[in-house]
Design a protein around this motif. Structure first.
Motif, PDB file in Angstrom:
ATOM      1  N   ILE A 168      33.799  67.698  50.815  1.00 61.29           N
ATOM      2  CA  ILE A 168      33.049  67.541  52.630  1.00 61.29           C
ATOM      3  C   ILE A 168      33.357  69.106  53.595  1.00 61.29           C
ATOM      4  CG2 ILE A 168      32.888  66.448  54.932  1.00 61.29           C
ATOM      5  CD1 ILE A 168      33.832  63.498  52.858  1.00 61.29           C
ATOM      6  N   LEU A 169      34.434  69.346  53.507  1.00 52.17           N
ATOM      7  CA  LEU A 169      34.706  70.602  54.267  1.00 52.17           C
ATOM      8  C   LEU A 169      33.534  71.610  54.140  1.00 52.17           C
ATOM      9  CD1 LEU A 169      38.601  70.871  54.730  1.00 52.17           C
ATOM     10  CD2 LEU A 169      37.463  69.363  56.635  1.00 52.17           C
ATOM     11  N   ARG A 170      33.347  71.805  52.584  1.00 54.00           N
ATOM     12  CA  ARG A 170      32.476  72.961  52.328  1.00 54.00           C
ATOM     13  C   ARG A 170      30.884  72.495  52.086  1.00 54.00           C
ATOM     14  NH1 ARG A 170      33.044  74.322  45.438  1.00 54.00           N
ATOM     15  NH2 ARG A 170      31.393  75.754  46.870  1.00 54.00           N
ATOM     16  N   ARG A 171      30.518  70.447  52.563  1.00 55.51           N
ATOM     17  CA  ARG A 171      29.580  70.797  52.896  1.00 55.51           C
ATOM     18  C   ARG A 171      28.751  70.998  54.328  1.00 55.51           C
ATOM     19  NH1 ARG A 171      30.140  67.184  49.309  1.00 55.51           N
ATOM     20  NH2 ARG A 171      30.343  65.863  50.679  1.00 55.51           N
ATOM     21  N   ASN A 172      29.685  70.600  54.894  1.00 58.41           N
ATOM     22  CA  ASN A 172      29.641  70.646  56.794  1.00 58.41           C
ATOM     23  C   ASN A 172      30.222  71.858  57.064  1.00 58.41           C
ATOM     24  OD1 ASN A 172      29.785  69.881  59.145  1.00 58.41           O
ATOM     25  ND2 ASN A 172      29.933  67.795  58.542  1.00 58.41           N
ATOM     26  N   HIS A 173      29.321  72.150  58.006  1.00 61.93           N
ATOM     27  CA  HIS A 173      29.386  73.528  58.268  1.00 61.93           C
ATOM     28  C   HIS A 173      30.560  73.430  59.505  1.00 61.93           C
ATOM     29  CE1 HIS A 173      27.450  76.107  55.197  1.00 61.93           C
ATOM     30  NE2 HIS A 173      26.654  75.010  55.583  1.00 61.93           N
ATOM     31  N   ASN A 181      48.663  55.845  39.324  1.00 63.43           N
ATOM     32  CA  ASN A 181      49.426  56.416  40.548  1.00 63.43           C
ATOM     33  C   ASN A 181      49.168  56.975  42.309  1.00 63.43           C
ATOM     34  OD1 ASN A 181      49.767  59.481  40.331  1.00 63.43           O
ATOM     35  ND2 ASN A 181      50.852  58.998  39.401  1.00 63.43           N
ATOM     36  N   THR A 182      50.429  56.791  42.767  1.00 62.40           N
ATOM     37  CA  THR A 182      49.630  57.103  44.567  1.00 62.40           C
ATOM     38  C   THR A 182      49.963  58.543  44.544  1.00 62.40           C
ATOM     39  OG1 THR A 182      50.743  54.961  45.022  1.00 62.40           O
ATOM     40  CG2 THR A 182      50.787  57.125  46.934  1.00 62.40           C
ATOM     41  N   ILE A 183      50.372  59.255  44.188  1.00 59.05           N
ATOM     42  CA  ILE A 183      50.225  60.955  44.380  1.00 59.05           C
ATOM     43  C   ILE A 183      48.066  61.333  42.751  1.00 59.05           C
ATOM     44  CG2 ILE A 183      50.909  63.177  43.578  1.00 59.05           C
ATOM     45  CD1 ILE A 183      53.535  62.223  43.160  1.00 59.05           C
ATOM     46  N   GLN A 184      48.106  60.909  42.255  1.00 57.70           N
ATOM     47  CA  GLN A 184      46.889  60.908  41.556  1.00 57.70           C
ATOM     48  C   GLN A 184      45.553  60.355  42.428  1.00 57.70           C
ATOM     49  OE1 GLN A 184      47.108  58.618  38.371  1.00 57.70           O
ATOM     50  NE2 GLN A 184      47.282  60.677  36.644  1.00 57.70           N
ATOM     51  N   ARG A 185      45.924  58.820  43.200  1.00 58.44           N
ATOM     52  CA  ARG A 185      44.968  59.146  44.503  1.00 58.44           C
ATOM     53  C   ARG A 185      45.066  59.484  45.785  1.00 58.44           C
ATOM     54  NH1 ARG A 185      46.924  54.303  43.002  1.00 58.44           N
ATOM     55  NH2 ARG A 185      45.396  52.352  42.487  1.00 58.44           N
ATOM     56  N   ILE A 186      46.300  60.189  46.162  1.00 61.76           N
ATOM     57  CA  ILE A 186      45.697  61.622  47.233  1.00 61.76           C
ATOM     58  C   ILE A 186      45.142  62.934  46.665  1.00 61.76           C
ATOM     59  CG2 ILE A 186      47.037  63.176  48.720  1.00 61.76           C
ATOM     60  CD1 ILE A 186      49.707  60.485  48.834  1.00 61.76           C
ATOM     61  N   LEU A 187      45.075  63.238  45.572  1.00 62.10           N
ATOM     62  CA  LEU A 187      44.706  64.619  44.661  1.00 62.10           C
ATOM     63  C   LEU A 187      43.437  64.249  44.984  1.00 62.10           C
ATOM     64  CD1 LEU A 187      47.131  65.975  42.403  1.00 62.10           C
ATOM     65  CD2 LEU A 187      47.407  66.443  45.211  1.00 62.10           C
ATOM     66  N   ARG A 188      43.281  62.993  44.712  1.00 60.74           N
ATOM     67  CA  ARG A 188      40.957  62.593  43.927  1.00 60.74           C
ATOM     68  C   ARG A 188      41.092  62.786  45.038  1.00 60.74           C
ATOM     69  NH1 ARG A 188      39.703  57.495  41.279  1.00 60.74           N
ATOM     70  NH2 ARG A 188      37.867  58.236  42.096  1.00 60.74           N
ATOM     71  N   ILE A 189      41.016  61.458  46.699  1.00 59.06           N
ATOM     72  CA  ILE A 189      41.260  61.893  47.756  1.00 59.06           C
ATOM     73  C   ILE A 189      40.228  63.510  49.164  1.00 59.06           C
ATOM     74  CG2 ILE A 189      40.948  60.845  50.188  1.00 59.06           C
ATOM     75  CD1 ILE A 189      42.829  58.670  48.522  1.00 59.06           C
ATOM     76  N   ALA A 190      41.906  63.835  48.454  1.00 66.36           N
ATOM     77  CA  ALA A 190      41.925  65.159  48.772  1.00 66.36           C
ATOM     78  C   ALA A 190      40.564  66.004  48.566  1.00 66.36           C
ATOM     79  CB  ALA A 190      43.253  65.806  48.970  1.00 66.36           C
ATOM     80  N   ALA A 191      40.272  65.567  47.084  1.00 63.49           N
ATOM     81  CA  ALA A 191      39.386  67.125  46.364  1.00 63.49           C
ATOM     82  C   ALA A 191      38.271  66.837  47.098  1.00 63.49           C
ATOM     83  CB  ALA A 191      39.646  66.671  44.785  1.00 63.49           C
ATOM     84  N   ARG A 192      37.602  64.724  47.489  1.00 59.95           N
ATOM     85  CA  ARG A 192      36.375  64.487  48.285  1.00 59.95           C
ATOM     86  C   ARG A 192      36.085  65.366  48.830  1.00 59.95           C
ATOM     87  NH1 ARG A 192      36.220  60.264  51.299  1.00 59.95           N
ATOM     88  NH2 ARG A 192      34.469  59.912  51.799  1.00 59.95           N
ATOM     89  N   GLU A 193      37.565  65.511  50.334  1.00 61.64           N
ATOM     90  CA  GLU A 193      37.721  66.133  51.269  1.00 61.64           C
ATOM     91  C   GLU A 193      37.118  67.640  51.682  1.00 61.64           C
ATOM     92  OE1 GLU A 193      37.985  65.909  55.591  1.00 61.64           O
ATOM     93  OE2 GLU A 193      37.666  64.063  53.712  1.00 61.64           O
ATOM     94  N   ILE A 194      37.615  68.028  50.574  1.00 61.64           N
ATOM     95  CA  ILE A 194      37.342  69.496  50.253  1.00 61.64           C
ATOM     96  C   ILE A 194      35.724  69.789  49.721  1.00 61.64           C
ATOM     97  CG2 ILE A 194      37.661  72.069  48.673  1.00 61.64           C
ATOM     98  CD1 ILE A 194      40.730  70.670  48.662  1.00 61.64           C
TER      99      ILE A 194
END
Length: 389
Positions: free
Chosen positions: A17-22, A2-15
């Motif tokens: 990215i945030l951790r890798r890129n200082h 569902n939509t909420i699960q997709r949002i959370l997956r993308i949010a986890a991916r973004e986290i």
């Protein structure tokens, strides 16, 4: 899925990215904190204190020395040098050694005692408006006090009462009450514009950068695929972690200034909370909108930088907006910082109801809705455009 699960997956991916890129850590956490502590500590005293002042005392009597001591006693002024001539004092101002000097010509005391109206001059630099205005006030006050002291002594000798003397020397008494900021604290006036303006700058840039890097690193199709090619889901998931971090930073700033530093806030907690929410959401939405207009990492970040810098001028703190030309006054409504500052001074600083700032609240809500007009262009760019350095 569902939509909420997709949002959370993308949010986890973004986290991830945030951790890798200082860059994200510095632009979202370190720099905002540095800016906050820098500006609030820079103006911690409220007003500039003990600004260097020079004196050219060619009379050198007990009366003129008394005037100089009184000038040095003012908290804004500090007599740091005596000069033998006006020329040398003027050169000291030009070299930025002093901001002003008082010129007492020879014969000042004798002319003063014999009521011949001596000419006492003072010179001050307006390179800095704040220092020039404060020193002008001190210098004008000290010259007025000199004539008043002699006048008071003369009238006392003639038998006038204290009330008569006061009425003659100061026929109009000014009772000044700066509303909500009786200390005339520049920290209160300026920090609540400069720091949010810098925070908006960081939000603009990070929002445009995070979307643009999807093209730069050729991850845009993977990003959209995780959202089932729904650009709205993709953007919400991507911006969700950034939104939470920026909200924490914004509310930390508001708590620090209004609770710890004790800045006046007649409007109460809810006006501050609303202001923080509208600021972060409108700044992020504006960054998305600009990238949608120009789906180029370099161009979108350049426009965001330009818009943020111009916001400081059009906010109306340093120079009132109504005194600017009509075209500039109209263009100023296109800057989120202008509306932030209006809501702050109407609802937070002065404590008026939200209805008095309805136009500015509506303007920030319009900024929040701006991505609706460019979101399709972002999707097209993610699927078809090739990144050009």
């Amino acid at each position: 899925m569902n939509t909420i699960q997709r949002i959370l997956r993308i949010a986890a991916r973004e986290i991830g990215i945030l951790r890798r890129n200082h860059i994200y850590f510095f632009a979202m956490v370190v720099f905002p904190l540095l800016v906050t502590f820098f500006f609030t500590s820079l103006m911690n005293d409220g007003q500039p204190l003990e600004m260097p002042v020079g004196v050219v005392d060619l009379d050198n009597t007990s009366t003129t020395r008394s005037l100089i001591r009184k000038l040095d006693a003012f908290e804004s002024s500090k007599v740091v040098a005596h000069y033998p001539s006006v020329s040398e004092a003027r050169q000291a101002i030009q070299r930025n050694k002093i901001y002003a000097f008082l010129y007492l010509p020879k014969g000042t005391t004798s002319d003063l005692l014999s009521a011949r109206q001596p000419k006492v001059s003072f010179y001050y630099s307006m390179t800095s408006v704040t220092s020039g205005s404060l020193l002008y006030r001190d210098l004008k006050t000290i010259t007025t006090l000199g004539s008043a002291a002699v006048g008071s002594a003369t009238m006392t000798a003639k038998g006038f009462t204290e009330k008569q003397i006061k009425t003659f020397l100061q026929p109009i008494s000014i009772d000044l009450h700066p509303i909500n900021n009786p200390w005339v604290d520049y920290n209160v006036y300026l920090s609540n514009m400069l720091i949010p303006g810098c925070l908006m700058l960081f939000i603009f840039l990070i929002t445009a950068y995070s979307i643009g890097t999807e093209l730069k690193f050729k991850d845009s199709k993977e990003w959209l695929a995780m959202a089932d090619n729904n650009i709205h889901v993709a953007l919400i998931g991507k911006l969700l972690p950034q939104t939470l971090i920026f909200l924490i930073i914004m509310f930390a700033f508001l708590f620090y200034t209004f609770d710890i530093l004790g800045f006046p806030h007649q409007g109460g907690t809810w006006s501050i909370v609303l202001l923080g929410l509208l600021t972060v959401f409108s700044a992020q939405a504006f960054g998305v909108f600009i990238f949608g207009l120009m789906p180029s990492l370099r161009m979108s970040m350049s426009i965001c930088s330009l818009w943020a810098v111009l916001s400081f001028t059009t906010s109306g703190t340093a120079f009132p907006l109504f005194a600017m030309d009509s075209p500039i006054e109209a263009i100023a409504q296109l800057f989120p910082l202008r509306h932030y500052y209006m809501i702050y001074q109407i609802c937070v600083f002065n404590g008026y109801p939200f209805t008095d700032a309805w136009f500015n609240i509506m303007a920030l809500l319009i900024f929040i809705c701006l991505p609706i007009f460019t979101v399709k262009n972002i999707k097209k760019a993610m699927l078809e455009y090739v990144y050009i350095p």
